[in-house]
Design a protein around this motif. Structure first.
Motif, PDB file in Angstrom:
ATOM      1  N   GLU A 240       0.878  -1.203  -0.203  1.00  0.00           N
ATOM      2  CA  GLU A 240       0.036  -0.009  -0.160  1.00  0.00           C
ATOM      3  C   GLU A 240       0.854   1.165   0.102  1.00  0.00           C
ATOM      4  O   GLU A 240       0.551   2.154  -0.858  1.00  0.00           O
ATOM      5  CB  GLU A 240      -1.015  -0.119   1.205  1.00  0.00           C
ATOM      6  N   ARG A 241       2.147   1.411   0.881  1.00  0.00           N
ATOM      7  CA  ARG A 241       2.903   2.441   0.869  1.00  0.00           C
ATOM      8  C   ARG A 241       3.521   2.640  -0.449  1.00  0.00           C
ATOM      9  O   ARG A 241       3.562   3.834  -0.892  1.00  0.00           O
ATOM     10  CB  ARG A 241       4.214   2.239   1.944  1.00  0.00           C
ATOM     11  N   GLU A 242       3.954   1.535  -1.274  1.00  0.00           N
ATOM     12  CA  GLU A 242       4.556   1.707  -2.606  1.00  0.00           C
ATOM     13  C   GLU A 242       3.409   2.154  -3.562  1.00  0.00           C
ATOM     14  O   GLU A 242       3.753   2.827  -4.434  1.00  0.00           O
ATOM     15  CB  GLU A 242       4.924   0.410  -2.996  1.00  0.00           C
ATOM     16  N   ARG A 243       2.154   1.660  -3.499  1.00  0.00           N
ATOM     17  CA  ARG A 243       1.093   2.196  -4.536  1.00  0.00           C
ATOM     18  C   ARG A 243       0.906   3.640  -4.210  1.00  0.00           C
ATOM     19  O   ARG A 243       0.736   4.333  -5.100  1.00  0.00           O
ATOM     20  CB  ARG A 243      -0.296   1.358  -4.076  1.00  0.00           C
ATOM     21  N   GLU A 244       0.855   4.167  -2.923  1.00  0.00           N
ATOM     22  CA  GLU A 244       0.605   5.613  -2.659  1.00  0.00           C
ATOM     23  C   GLU A 244       1.906   6.398  -3.293  1.00  0.00           C
ATOM     24  O   GLU A 244       1.619   7.495  -3.691  1.00  0.00           O
ATOM     25  CB  GLU A 244       0.464   5.791  -1.145  1.00  0.00           C
ATOM     26  N   LYS A 245       3.090   5.797  -3.065  1.00  0.00           N
ATOM     27  CA  LYS A 245       4.226   6.660  -3.487  1.00  0.00           C
ATOM     28  C   LYS A 245       4.216   6.660  -5.059  1.00  0.00           C
ATOM     29  O   LYS A 245       4.285   7.964  -5.720  1.00  0.00           O
ATOM     30  CB  LYS A 245       5.413   5.806  -3.061  1.00  0.00           C
ATOM     31  N   LEU A 246       3.671   5.633  -5.813  1.00  0.00           N
ATOM     32  CA  LEU A 246       3.571   5.790  -7.156  1.00  0.00           C
ATOM     33  C   LEU A 246       2.528   6.462  -7.712  1.00  0.00           C
ATOM     34  O   LEU A 246       2.644   7.144  -8.559  1.00  0.00           O
ATOM     35  CB  LEU A 246       3.292   4.249  -7.703  1.00  0.00           C
ATOM     36  N   LYS A 247       1.299   6.591  -6.859  1.00  0.00           N
ATOM     37  CA  LYS A 247       0.358   7.297  -7.214  1.00  0.00           C
ATOM     38  C   LYS A 247       0.571   8.829  -7.254  1.00  0.00           C
ATOM     39  O   LYS A 247       0.391   9.492  -8.042  1.00  0.00           O
ATOM     40  CB  LYS A 247      -0.999   7.244  -6.322  1.00  0.00           C
TER      41      LYS A 247
END
Length: 75
Positions: A57-64
């Motif tokens: 989830e942290r990586e997804r937020e960073k990508l977003k």
């Protein structure tokens, strides 16, 4: 006495599904989504089983944030 991990049941279901399906994640999307929902219900760090999902989830937020708010398409 330590408390039972609230998402342990879902983690075990993921393992069973992966074993039955020769570790093809695509065959286990439903149980993976159940795990994500379970992890979202509890505070970060409450479930050791959720540590990998919290990282995801942290990586997804960073990508977003770096892609202008456009989430990557699921693979």
């Amino acid at each position: 006495m330590s408390q039972k991990d609230p998402c342990q049941k879902q983690a075990c279901e993921i393992q069973k599904c992966l074993q039955v399906n020769n570790y093809l994640e695509s065959k286990c999307e439903a149980v993976l989504e159940e795990m994500r929902r379970c992890c979202a219900r509890y505070a970060k760090g409450r479930s050791i089983c959720c540590s990998g999902f919290e990282k995801e989830e942290r990586e997804r937020e960073k990508l977003k944030a770096t892609s202008g708010g456009i989430p990557p398409s699921p693979q």
